[in-house]
Design an enzyme around this catalytic site. Sequence first.
Site, PDB file in Angstrom:
ATOM      1  N   GLY A 224       0.822  -1.050   0.024  1.00 31.27           N
ATOM      2  CA  GLY A 224      -0.063  -0.002   0.175  1.00 31.27           C
ATOM      3  C   GLY A 224       0.736   1.287  -0.019  1.00 31.27           C
ATOM      4  N   ASN A 291       4.223   5.332   9.137  1.00 33.56           N
ATOM      5  CA  ASN A 291       2.801   4.937   7.924  1.00 33.56           C
ATOM      6  C   ASN A 291       2.046   3.782   8.708  1.00 33.56           C
ATOM      7  OD1 ASN A 291       1.441   4.676   5.344  1.00 33.56           O
ATOM      8  ND2 ASN A 291       2.640   2.667   5.719  1.00 33.56           N
ATOM      9  N   LYS A 298     -16.502   0.784  13.797  1.00 36.42           N
ATOM     10  CA  LYS A 298     -17.836   0.291  14.305  1.00 36.42           C
ATOM     11  C   LYS A 298     -18.303   1.666  14.945  1.00 36.42           C
ATOM     12  CE  LYS A 298     -18.207  -4.272  14.465  1.00 36.42           C
ATOM     13  NZ  LYS A 298     -19.354  -4.899  13.418  1.00 36.42           N
ATOM     14  N   TYR A 356     -10.492   5.412  14.988  1.00 39.19           N
ATOM     15  CA  TYR A 356      -9.528   5.837  13.965  1.00 39.19           C
ATOM     16  C   TYR A 356      -9.377   7.281  13.968  1.00 39.19           C
ATOM     17  CZ  TYR A 356      -7.457   5.888   8.997  1.00 39.19           C
ATOM     18  OH  TYR A 356      -6.491   6.083   8.180  1.00 39.19           O
ATOM     19  N   LYS A 360      -5.858   9.667  14.486  1.00 40.15           N
ATOM     20  CA  LYS A 360      -5.408  10.500  13.505  1.00 40.15           C
ATOM     21  C   LYS A 360      -5.195  11.952  13.953  1.00 40.15           C
ATOM     22  CE  LYS A 360      -4.461   6.701  10.658  1.00 40.15           C
ATOM     23  NZ  LYS A 360      -3.214   6.558  10.478  1.00 40.15           N
TER      24      LYS A 360
HETATM   25  N1  LIG Z   1      -5.815   4.161   2.029  1.00 41.97           N
HETATM   26  C1  LIG Z   1      -6.395   5.241   2.394  1.00 41.97           C
HETATM   27  O1  LIG Z   1      -7.290   5.728   1.609  1.00 41.97           O
HETATM   28  C2  LIG Z   1      -5.774   6.049   3.643  1.00 41.97           C
HETATM   29  C3  LIG Z   1      -6.567   7.140   3.926  1.00 41.97           C
HETATM   30  C4  LIG Z   1      -6.060   7.949   4.937  1.00 41.97           C
HETATM   31  C5  LIG Z   1      -5.009   7.412   5.569  1.00 41.97           C
HETATM   32  N2  LIG Z   1      -4.408   6.211   5.603  1.00 41.97           N
HETATM   33  C6  LIG Z   1      -3.294   5.994   6.298  1.00 41.97           C
HETATM   34  O2  LIG Z   1      -2.042   5.572   5.622  1.00 41.97           O
HETATM   35  C7  LIG Z   1      -1.347   4.730   6.086  1.00 41.97           C
HETATM   36  C8  LIG Z   1      -1.199   3.350   5.220  1.00 41.97           C
HETATM   37  O3  LIG Z   1      -2.509   3.064   4.737  1.00 41.97           O
HETATM   38  P1  LIG Z   1      -2.732   1.869   3.805  1.00 41.97           P
HETATM   39  O4  LIG Z   1      -3.951   2.058   3.013  1.00 41.97           O
HETATM   40  O5  LIG Z   1      -1.522   1.614   2.749  1.00 41.97           O
HETATM   41  O6  LIG Z   1      -2.921   0.365   4.659  1.00 41.97           O
HETATM   42  P2  LIG Z   1      -2.547  -0.969   4.315  1.00 41.97           P
HETATM   43  O7  LIG Z   1      -3.412  -1.651   5.199  1.00 41.97           O
HETATM   44  O8  LIG Z   1      -2.395  -1.423   3.127  1.00 41.97           O
HETATM   45  O9  LIG Z   1      -1.137  -1.088   4.993  1.00 41.97           O
HETATM   46  C9  LIG Z   1      -0.733  -0.933   6.334  1.00 41.97           C
HETATM   47  C10 LIG Z   1       0.523  -1.580   6.708  1.00 41.97           C
HETATM   48  O10 LIG Z   1       0.998  -1.526   8.080  1.00 41.97           O
HETATM   49  C11 LIG Z   1       1.251  -2.655   8.806  1.00 41.97           C
HETATM   50  N3  LIG Z   1       1.148  -2.743  10.062  1.00 41.97           N
HETATM   51  C12 LIG Z   1      -0.054  -2.644  10.629  1.00 41.97           C
HETATM   52  N4  LIG Z   1       0.200  -3.199  11.905  1.00 41.97           N
HETATM   53  C13 LIG Z   1       1.230  -3.000  12.273  1.00 41.97           C
HETATM   54  C14 LIG Z   1       2.197  -3.157  13.362  1.00 41.97           C
HETATM   55  N5  LIG Z   1       1.377  -3.415  14.704  1.00 41.97           N
HETATM   56  N6  LIG Z   1       3.350  -3.134  13.313  1.00 41.97           N
HETATM   57  C15 LIG Z   1       4.088  -2.962  12.014  1.00 41.97           C
HETATM   58  N7  LIG Z   1       3.322  -2.849  10.948  1.00 41.97           N
HETATM   59  C16 LIG Z   1       2.082  -2.734  11.003  1.00 41.97           C
HETATM   60  C17 LIG Z   1       0.531  -3.755   7.792  1.00 41.97           C
HETATM   61  O11 LIG Z   1       0.970  -4.935   7.755  1.00 41.97           O
HETATM   62  C18 LIG Z   1       0.521  -3.037   6.428  1.00 41.97           C
HETATM   63  O12 LIG Z   1       1.634  -3.469   5.740  1.00 41.97           O
HETATM   64  C19 LIG Z   1      -2.210   4.133   7.270  1.00 41.97           C
HETATM   65  O13 LIG Z   1      -1.665   4.972   8.538  1.00 41.97           O
HETATM   66  C20 LIG Z   1      -3.568   4.647   7.176  1.00 41.97           C
HETATM   67  O14 LIG Z   1      -4.304   4.946   8.298  1.00 41.97           O
HETATM   68  C21 LIG Z   1      -4.787   5.651   4.288  1.00 41.97           C
END
Ligand SMILES: NC(=O)c1ccc[n+]([C@@H]2O[C@H](COP(=O)([O-])OP(=O)(O)OC[C@H]3O[C@@H](n4cnc5c(N)ncnc54)[C@H](O)[C@@H]3O)[C@@H](O)[C@H]2O)c1
Length: 450
Positions: A224, A291, A298, A356, A360
Site C-alpha cells: 500500500g 505509516n 464500528k 481511528y 489520527k
Molecule cells: N488508504 C487510504 O485511503 C488512507 C486514507 C487515509 C489514511 N491512510 C493511512 O495511511 C497509512 C497506510 O495505509 P494503507 O492504505 O497503505 O494501509 P494497508 O493496510 O494497505 O497497509 C498498512 C501496513 O501497516 C502494517 N502494520 C499494521 N500494523 C502494524 C504493526 N503493529 N506493526 C508494524 N506494521 C504494521 C501492515 O502490515 C500493512 O503492511 C495508514 O496509517 C492509514 O491509516 C490511508
Amino acid sequence: MSDRYIDFANSALGHRLVGALGLPSPVRLERWQAGRLRPIEGALLLGGGPLVAPIAAFAHKLTDAVYSYASDAAPAQAWIPGHGPRLKAVVLDASALTSVEQLKQLREFFQPLLRNLDNSAHLVLLGRAPQSLDEPFAASAQRALEGFARSLAKELRNGATLQLLYVGAGAESQLEGALRFFLSPKSAYVSGQVVRLQACATQVQDWSRPLAGRKALVTGAARGIGAAIAETLARDGAHVVLLDVPQARADLDALAARLGGRSVALDICAADAGAQLIEQLPDGIDIVVHNAGITRDKTLANMTPEFWDAVLAVNLQAPQTLTQALLDSGTLADNGRVILLASISGIAGNRGQTNYAASKAGLIGLAEAWAPLLHGRGISINAVAPGFIETQMTAHIPFALREAGRRMSSLGQGGLPQDVAEAVAWLAQPGSGAVSGQALRVCGQSVLGA
Ligand SMILES: NC(=O)c1ccc[n+]([C@@H]2O[C@H](COP(=O)([O-])OP(=O)(O)OC[C@H]3O[C@@H](n4cnc5c(N)ncnc54)[C@H](O)[C@@H]3O)[C@@H](O)[C@H]2O)c1
C-alpha cells in the site's frame, strides 16, 4: 484497485454520456514519471509582488518557458491573454496586498488565466502569514487569501490544483523546493491547501536526488501507501529501512531487496519495540515515516474494547513511543524529518471511526506539540492526511461509500499511493525543515473536513 468510472468518463462514448447527464467527469491526472527531470513541462507564469524576483532567479531550472504577467519584478517575456501559450504553472505573489482595495488584484490576475490553463495545471498563491503582521487591516487582507484560494481551487477544472503558501521571513530560500513540489505532478492530488514556510538552515544539494546520503525508516512498508513511500524515498536517493509485522516478511524482504534497502520485521506495538528498533539502527536515522496503521470500524455504540485499543495502540501510541525512544537515544539525527500518516478522518471525523479518527487527530496534535520543541535541533515533524486513496484498505469499503469517497472532492476521484508518497518525500527533504507542526492533506480537496 482501478477506478472504472474514470476509464469510462474518459472514453469517447463515456465523455459524451457523462456530459449529457451532468455527471462528474474527472480527468486522468498527470503524474510524475520515473526519469523525468523538469518539474514543469510547459509554460510557467509569474506575477505579482516582491517574491517574484527570487523565484525568477531559479525559474529557468523548472522550465524553459517562463512568462510574466502583471509584474514588474519578473525578467521574463510578457504573457498576453488570448495570445500567450496555455499555462502549465502559475505563481502569483500576493504577499504585498494589504487592503481591501488591493485584493481586487486577485480577480484581475486570475480571471484572464482561467480559460488558458493546460490540463493538470498547478497554481500557487504566495502570501505572508497573517499572524506575522502587526497591522490589522494588512493581516485581514492576507487572511482573505485563504478563503479566495480554497474557493478558486474548487472552481478549477481539468485536474488543475491551487495552494496558498504563506512565506515567513527568511523562508524565501526554500521556495524552490516548495515550488518544485507544488508546481509539478508530484502534487497531482493536493489542492486547496494552506502551507506555512519558515526559515530553514539546510538545503537540497542535488535536485535529481534530493535525499542522497539520508537514511529513512518507513513503518508498514510491505504494501500500500508504505511501499509507495519506500519506493519514492529510494528514488530520491535515500537508503531505506523497511519495517512491517513478521507476517509480512516475504513481501517486505522482496521490496527491500529491489530498493537496495534493509528490512526489519517488527510489531511496532511489541513491549520492547523501541529497544529493538534502536538496536536495528546503529548508524542512526534521518527520516522517520510512521505509516503503519489499521482500521477497526464500528459505531461507538458497538465498539468493542479490543477494536478501540488495537487502533489507538498501532496508530497513535506506537508513533509516540517509538519517536520518543529515537529521540532519547540520539538515534534520530539533527535536522531529522518525522512524518506521521494521519487521515482526513482525523480532521473531519467519520461515522464508524471514532477510534481511528481519534488516533489520527492525535497524530496531528503530536506534530503541532512536538514541532516547537524539536525546532532547536533542526528537526521537523509534520502530518500527512490522505483522503480517499486507492489501496487494499479502501477496496474493502462498501461500493456506495467507496464511490462517494472518490467523487466527493474537487478532483472527483481517489488518489494513488504515489500521491501520498510524493508529499512525504517532499516533507523529508533537507529544505523542508521550512515546514513543521503542520498537516498537509493529500485528498484532492475532499469536501470532508475542508
Ligand atoms: N488508504 C487510504 O485511503 C488512507 C486514507 C487515509 C489514511 N491512510 C493511512 O495511511 C497509512 C497506510 O495505509 P494503507 O492504505 O497503505 O494501509 P494497508 O493496510 O494497505 O497497509 C498498512 C501496513 O501497516 C502494517 N502494520 C499494521 N500494523 C502494524 C504493526 N503493529 N506493526 C508494524 N506494521 C504494521 C501492515 O502490515 C500493512 O503492511 C495508514 O496509517 C492509514 O491509516 C490511508
